[in-house]
Scaffold this motif. Structure first.
Motif, PDB file in Angstrom:
ATOM      1  N   PHE A  66       0.853  -1.183   0.000  1.00  0.00           N
ATOM      2  CA  PHE A  66       0.000   0.000   0.000  1.00  0.00           C
ATOM      3  C   PHE A  66       0.888   1.231   0.000  1.00  0.00           C
ATOM      4  O   PHE A  66       1.933   1.257   0.660  1.00  0.00           O
ATOM      5  N   GLY A  67       0.466   2.250  -0.744  1.00  0.00           N
ATOM      6  CA  GLY A  67       1.271   3.453  -0.783  1.00  0.00           C
ATOM      7  C   GLY A  67       0.441   4.681  -1.081  1.00  0.00           C
ATOM      8  O   GLY A  67      -0.589   4.600  -1.768  1.00  0.00           O
ATOM      9  N   ALA A  68       0.895   5.808  -0.574  1.00  0.00           N
ATOM     10  CA  ALA A  68       0.246   7.070  -0.914  1.00  0.00           C
ATOM     11  C   ALA A  68       0.536   7.438  -2.372  1.00  0.00           C
ATOM     12  O   ALA A  68      -0.371   7.798  -3.121  1.00  0.00           O
ATOM     13  N   TRP A  69       1.778   7.320  -2.781  1.00  0.00           N
ATOM     14  CA  TRP A  69       2.195   7.716  -4.131  1.00  0.00           C
ATOM     15  C   TRP A  69       1.689   6.703  -5.152  1.00  0.00           C
ATOM     16  O   TRP A  69       1.945   5.500  -5.025  1.00  0.00           O
ATOM     17  N   ASP A  70       1.000   7.172  -6.183  1.00  0.00           N
ATOM     18  CA  ASP A  70       0.436   6.224  -7.144  1.00  0.00           C
ATOM     19  C   ASP A  70       1.494   5.487  -7.954  1.00  0.00           C
ATOM     20  O   ASP A  70       1.217   4.437  -8.544  1.00  0.00           O
ATOM     21  N   VAL A  71       2.725   5.967  -7.954  1.00  0.00           N
ATOM     22  CA  VAL A  71       3.801   5.310  -8.712  1.00  0.00           C
ATOM     23  C   VAL A  71       4.198   3.973  -8.082  1.00  0.00           C
ATOM     24  O   VAL A  71       4.841   3.150  -8.727  1.00  0.00           O
ATOM     25  N   PHE A  72       3.775   3.717  -6.852  1.00  0.00           N
ATOM     26  CA  PHE A  72       4.031   2.387  -6.285  1.00  0.00           C
ATOM     27  C   PHE A  72       3.359   1.291  -7.123  1.00  0.00           C
ATOM     28  O   PHE A  72       3.820   0.150  -7.127  1.00  0.00           O
ATOM     29  N   ASN A  73       2.301   1.641  -7.835  1.00  0.00           N
ATOM     30  CA  ASN A  73       1.697   0.658  -8.736  1.00  0.00           C
ATOM     31  C   ASN A  73       2.703   0.187  -9.781  1.00  0.00           C
ATOM     32  O   ASN A  73       2.747  -1.000 -10.127  1.00  0.00           O
TER      33      ASN A  73
END
Length: 201
Positions: A79-86
């Motif tokens: 899980f991450g705040a930054w969408d780039v973790f996807n």
């Protein structure tokens, strides 16, 4: 961050104390986010990973590798705040739940709490277009932990980075203190669940 330094430091593990000769640093020479996360999570620097663009990571993270092991299969999540973790975890390929940015979580049955979180992700004010405030990814991860009890969890908060870039030191400190309380809540949740806390070596 009183909980981190009083409890986690004594009962868990923290890496990267330069004062004790435990240096922890990336080697890619770029010194920004995606290449750093990729190197940290894969174990090596890759010159193909050279921007913060939200593209699928060509490399396999340790999370993806462990998810193929029988003892961890289906028990890994990020899980991450930054969408780039996807992209960093290569959500389309990795085989485990990755939830980042403003994306709703649909990998578990809806609860009233999760439904509210998904609504807030859709409707909340977006100061940063690629990253919500930390309460949304944190509480989304908590709902997932309650439902799925993963053995390996990544949680990437973002407000300290965002407020530091904005030059707002008071908000940076507030975000760090809130992050510490989130570590405490996650720690206490795990300790209260024997099926998570009591794992064989």
């Amino acid at each position: 961050m009183p909980f981190l330094w009083s409890v986690v430091a004594s009962q868990g593990q923290i890496f990267g104390n330069r004062d004790l000769g435990s240096n922890s640093q990336v080697t890619n020479g770029l010194n920004f986010s995606y290449p750093g996360y990729s190197e940290t999570l894969t174990g090596f620097a890759d010159p193909r990973v050279h921007s913060n663009d939200n593209i699928p990571n060509p490399n396999e993270t340790v999370f993806e590798w462990l998810n193929r092991e029988p003892a961890f299969s289906g028990k890994v999540a990020a899980f991450g705040a930054w969408d780039v973790f996807n992209g960093i975890f290569n959500r389309e390929r990795c085989g485990f739940t990755v939830n980042a940015g403003y994306d709703p979580l649909t990998a578990i049955p809806a609860t009233p709490e999760l439904a509210l979180l998904n609504t807030l992700k859709a409707e909340t004010v977006r100061i940063w277009p690629d990253e919500p405030f930390d309460p949304l990814p944190f509480h989304t991860a908590i709902e997932y932990v309650k439902a799925k009890k993963p053995r390996l969890l990544f949680l990437g908060l973002g407000e300290t980075d965002d407020w530091a870039h904005a030059g707002s030191y008071p908000e940076y400190l507030n975000a760090a203190h809130l992050g510490d309380s989130y570590v405490r809540q996650l720690w206490e949740l795990v300790q209260s669940c024997p099926s998570i806390a009591a794992r064989p070596p």
